[in-house]
Design a protein around this motif. Structure first.
Motif, PDB file in Angstrom:
ATOM      1  N   PHE A   3      79.035  27.302  27.532  1.00  0.00           N
ATOM      2  CA  PHE A   3      78.369  27.314  26.226  1.00  0.00           C
ATOM      3  C   PHE A   3      77.732  28.684  26.008  1.00  0.00           C
ATOM      4  O   PHE A   3      77.001  29.156  26.862  1.00  0.00           O
ATOM      5  N   ASP A   4      78.003  29.311  24.880  1.00  0.00           N
ATOM      6  CA  ASP A   4      77.321  30.569  24.566  1.00  0.00           C
ATOM      7  C   ASP A   4      76.390  30.369  23.369  1.00  0.00           C
ATOM      8  O   ASP A   4      76.821  30.345  22.232  1.00  0.00           O
ATOM      9  N   GLU A   5      75.122  30.218  23.644  1.00  0.00           N
ATOM     10  CA  GLU A   5      74.095  30.013  22.621  1.00  0.00           C
ATOM     11  C   GLU A   5      74.558  29.029  21.549  1.00  0.00           C
ATOM     12  O   GLU A   5      74.539  29.348  20.363  1.00  0.00           O
ATOM     13  N   PRO A   6      74.927  27.823  21.940  1.00  0.00           N
ATOM     14  CA  PRO A   6      75.522  26.911  20.959  1.00  0.00           C
ATOM     15  C   PRO A   6      74.539  26.424  19.906  1.00  0.00           C
ATOM     16  O   PRO A   6      74.949  25.978  18.851  1.00  0.00           O
TER      17      PRO A   6
ATOM     18  N   LYS B 150      74.248  38.155  29.614  1.00  0.00           N
ATOM     19  CA  LYS B 150      74.552  36.727  29.741  1.00  0.00           C
ATOM     20  C   LYS B 150      75.941  36.406  29.196  1.00  0.00           C
ATOM     21  O   LYS B 150      76.768  35.828  29.897  1.00  0.00           O
ATOM     22  N   SER B 151      76.174  36.808  27.944  1.00  0.00           N
ATOM     23  CA  SER B 151      77.462  36.494  27.325  1.00  0.00           C
ATOM     24  C   SER B 151      78.596  37.136  28.107  1.00  0.00           C
ATOM     25  O   SER B 151      79.645  36.531  28.306  1.00  0.00           O
ATOM     26  N   THR B 152      78.372  38.367  28.523  1.00  0.00           N
ATOM     27  CA  THR B 152      79.402  39.067  29.276  1.00  0.00           C
ATOM     28  C   THR B 152      79.772  38.280  30.527  1.00  0.00           C
ATOM     29  O   THR B 152      80.955  38.098  30.833  1.00  0.00           O
TER      30      THR B 152
END
Ligand SMILES: Nc1ncnc2c1ncn2[C@@H]1O[C@H](COP(=O)(O)OP(=O)(O)OP(=O)(O)O)[C@@H](O)[C@H]1O
Ligand SMILES: [Mg+2]
Lengths: 367, 298
Positions: free
Chosen positions: A158-161, A43-45
């Protein structure tokens, strides 16, 4: 404002790790898309490739119709909110939010107008002169969002905010994010591993697993019509029960025969769909909320009842969870809290067969 | 009945709490004793220097006098030092060299540390280790080959040679300190800056330098101390008095053969110790403010 398009995106880290294995995704203008999946699924990638923080090994990413593969992050006109907020510790809240605009040489009055506006939306106007270290976690989170809002970018990432916040604040900020998106309507890609967050925030949810997309769809669709066993088990809490079963022809109707010899009739409208698999071993999937006590005057059609003795009874307040074992598989049922239930006492349970799923154990596809 | 038992129970707890306070006091007393010991130990030489510098030459030479008492205080040594001889010139030279070296060092080491800690390039990690290894080579080994280089450049007996040489002592260590500080800055901070529109130079200038200020001050203090107190290189490469810096100037001008002008030496050394003192006092305020600001992050 822009749509985002991913075409056959591949990411291979040095060392040969394929984190993302060729995904396609179309995100419409103003859409709120949530990437969800277990830890390490890429996901982050994916998000960082959209941001330009990670080089793309293969495929194309387009933002607003322009392929941005070779465009640096600062020229992609995106804003990103990080899990640890990444506020500049030496700047005040105002300076943090103004930084991007200052670098882009916006006039002073315009910067002030935008920051004040964002501060109003996020309720942080009284904090503008503080340094980040004098803020609570929730306030930092708001500032990080403010920094994104003032830029008025084409896309929010947004990355796991919310994962650094406590449970209560997380729920509150979730609502806040929805509110902000309804106000500014910026196209948003949001990464989380929390399926509740995904379901509540998303216009469409993208379920990822092992670097591929398992399914894309609106939350309700993923819930009611999961395409794979992975999605079926991932969406919903407590997770869907999977029970090894066999599809058997019993008289006129098709039946799901559980390993214990319990036979549950398949609703007629599904019979045609499952008929080709009659006689085969399958997985019978049913969510805990569709496994309830038998209610008097129950108008639900396609109820099938069976007996089971729960081993663990968990009263949650608004419902009670019953856990029992069926041939080594833990099964969870959700019953009304007024239902008399005690560990070890036989009990009639009703399965709502109109909500059942049949999974092919070979392909893990939902039939 | 039950009230009394509750009372005694409370009493027991109360007494235990009291002993904690006593323990804290004992710890404090020991801390003060240890501190007092160190203060006396470290202040001993400067106080002795101050006393000696205030005595007349005759009083210093008087074997019967008490070394800790001044019977007839005089500022004669200070006056002579500041009006005759090259002392002021040496002072000026030291300041020129130190300011130039600190500036050169900080520019080089901040840029080097930034690229070594953040820009992955071929051989960057080997380079980072190499930088530190050069710091481990003792200067006593280096000054002979350096002699050749300085001679070849025609800079023998020239103050500017010091500005060229001192950074070999300061840059590796300062770079190493700065790499540590820069590496502790979370990666997301540069990514946020990149997305906000910063180029690498702006990232360094507007994010890294302010955030790593405590580290930069520590490195500055180190570079300052090394340049100000450096003795071996000026001793080896500077011969004429006009080119000398304080450390060698005091020794070569105030010791003539076997006559030590103790009063002036003490006065000169004491004055020479003032700038580092001022720099420490000035930077320490910021240093500590910076340290505590970093500590409460989270
Ligand atoms: N810099 C890197 N070098 C090598 N492999 C990496 C790198 N970054 C991530 N990976 C690998 O790529 C895969 C996907 O990582 P990614 O960070 O995208 O996961 P994720 O879905 O965001 O997980 P999480 O929910 O834990 O944040 C993982 O297997 C990870 O080990
Ligand atoms: Mg991640």
């Amino acid at each position: 404002m822009a749509q985002v398009t991913l075409r056959k995106i591949v990411k291979e880290y040095e060392g040969g790790v394929q984190a993302v294995k060729g995904i396609d995704l179309d995100i419409a203008d103003h859409e709120f898309v949530v990437l969800v999946g277990p830890s390490g699924c890429g996901k982050s990638t994916t998000l960082r490739m959209i941001a330009g923080l990670e080089e793309i090994t293969g495929g194309d990413i387009a933002i607003g119709g322009t392929v941005v593969n070779d465009i640096p992050p600062r020229d992609r006109d995106i804003a990103m909110v990080f899990q640890n907020y990444a506020l500049y510790p030496h700047m005040t809240v105002f300076e943090n939010m103004a930084f991007g605009l200052t670098l882009r040489k916006f006039p002073k009055e315009e910067i002030k107008r935008r920051v004040d506006n964002a501060a109003r939306i996020l309720d942080i106007a009284p904090l503008l002169e503080r340094k980040p270290k004098a803020l609570s976690g929730g306030q930092r989170q708001r500032v990080a969002m403010g920094r994104a809002i003032v830029r008025d970018p084409k896309v929010f990432l947004f990355d796991e905010p919310l994962s650094n916040l406590d449970a209560k604040l997380r729920v509150q900020m979730r609502t806040e994010i929805t509110k902000v998106h309804q106000t500014v309507k910026t196209t948003t890609v949001y990464v989380t591993h929390d399926q509740v967050e995904a379901m509540t925030l998303a216009d469409r949810v993208v379920v990822m697993n092992h670097g591929i997309i398992e399914q894309v769809g609106p939350p309700q669709e993923l819930y009611h019509h999961p395409a794979t066993k992975f999605v079926a088990g991932f969406i919903g809490s407590p997770a869907m029960n999977f029970i090894p079963a066999r599809l058997v022809n019993g008289g006129a109707a098709l039946n799901v025969e559980l390993a214990d010899g319990i036979r549950l009739p398949v609703p007629e409208d599904r019979a045609a769909r499952y008929a080709p698999h009659a006689g085969r071993d399958v997985l019978f999937g049913i969510r805990p909320e569709h496994l309830t006590e038998l209610r008097p005057n129950d108008h639900r059609q396609h109820l099938a009842t069976f007996q089971a003795a729960p081993e663990v009874v968990e009263p949650m307040g608004m419902e009670t969870l019953l856990h029992f074992w069926m041939q080594g598989n833990e099964i969870c049922a959700r019953v009304d809290p007024s239902t008399p239930a005690a560990p070890g006492v036989q009990q009639t349970l009703a399965a709502d067969m109109s909500q059942m799923h049949i999974i092919d154990p070979q392909t893990d596809k939902v039939l | 009945m039950s009230a009394t038992t509750a009372d005694t129970a409370a009493q027991g707890i109360y007494q235990k709490a009291g002993s904690l306070r006593g323990e804290r006091r004992r710890v404090l007393i020991w801390a003060y004793i240890a501190l007092a010991f160190f203060v006396v130990f470290f202040l001993f030489p400067p106080v002795y220097m101050l006393i000696t510098s205030l005595k007349s030459s005759a009083e210093i030479a008087d074997l019967n006098g008490n070394p800790w008492l001044v019977t007839d205080p005089t500022l004669q040594h200070y006056r002579e030092l500041l009006t005759e001889g090259n002392y002021l010139l040496h002072f000026r030279n030291s300041i020129i060299v130190t300011v130039a070296v600190v500036a050169i060092t900080m520019v080089i080491s901040i840029l080097a540390a930034f690229s070594l800690s953040r820009m992955r390039f071929w051989g960057s990690s080997v380079l980072a280790t190499g930088v530190f290894l050069t710091y481990l080579v003792p200067e006593t080994l280096l000054f002979i080959p350096l002699f050749q280089i300085i001679g070849g450049l025609g800079l023998y007996n020239n103050l500017w040679a010091m500005i060229l040489i001192y950074p070999t002592l300061t840059v590796p260590f300062c770079t190493w300190i700065m790499i540590g500080y820069f590496s502790s800055i979370p990666k997301e901070l540069d990514e946020a800056a990149l997305i906000d529109g910063a180029n690498h130079f702006q990232m360094l200038w507007k994010i890294f330098i302010p955030v790593a200020l405590p580290g930069i001050l520590a490195a500055t203090i180190f570079a300052f101390t090394v340049s100000w107190g450096q003795f071996l290189y000026p001793m080896a490469f500077l011969v004429s008095s006009e080119q000398m810096v304080l450390t060698t100037g005091i020794v070569s001008d105030l010791i003539r053969g076997d006559t030590f002008q103790w009063g002036k030496i003490m006065a000169g050394a004491l004055l020479a110790a003032l700038p580092p003192l001022l720099v420490y006092a000035f930077l320490m305020d910021y240093y500590i403010a910076g340290l505590t600001a970093g500590a409460t992050k989270g």
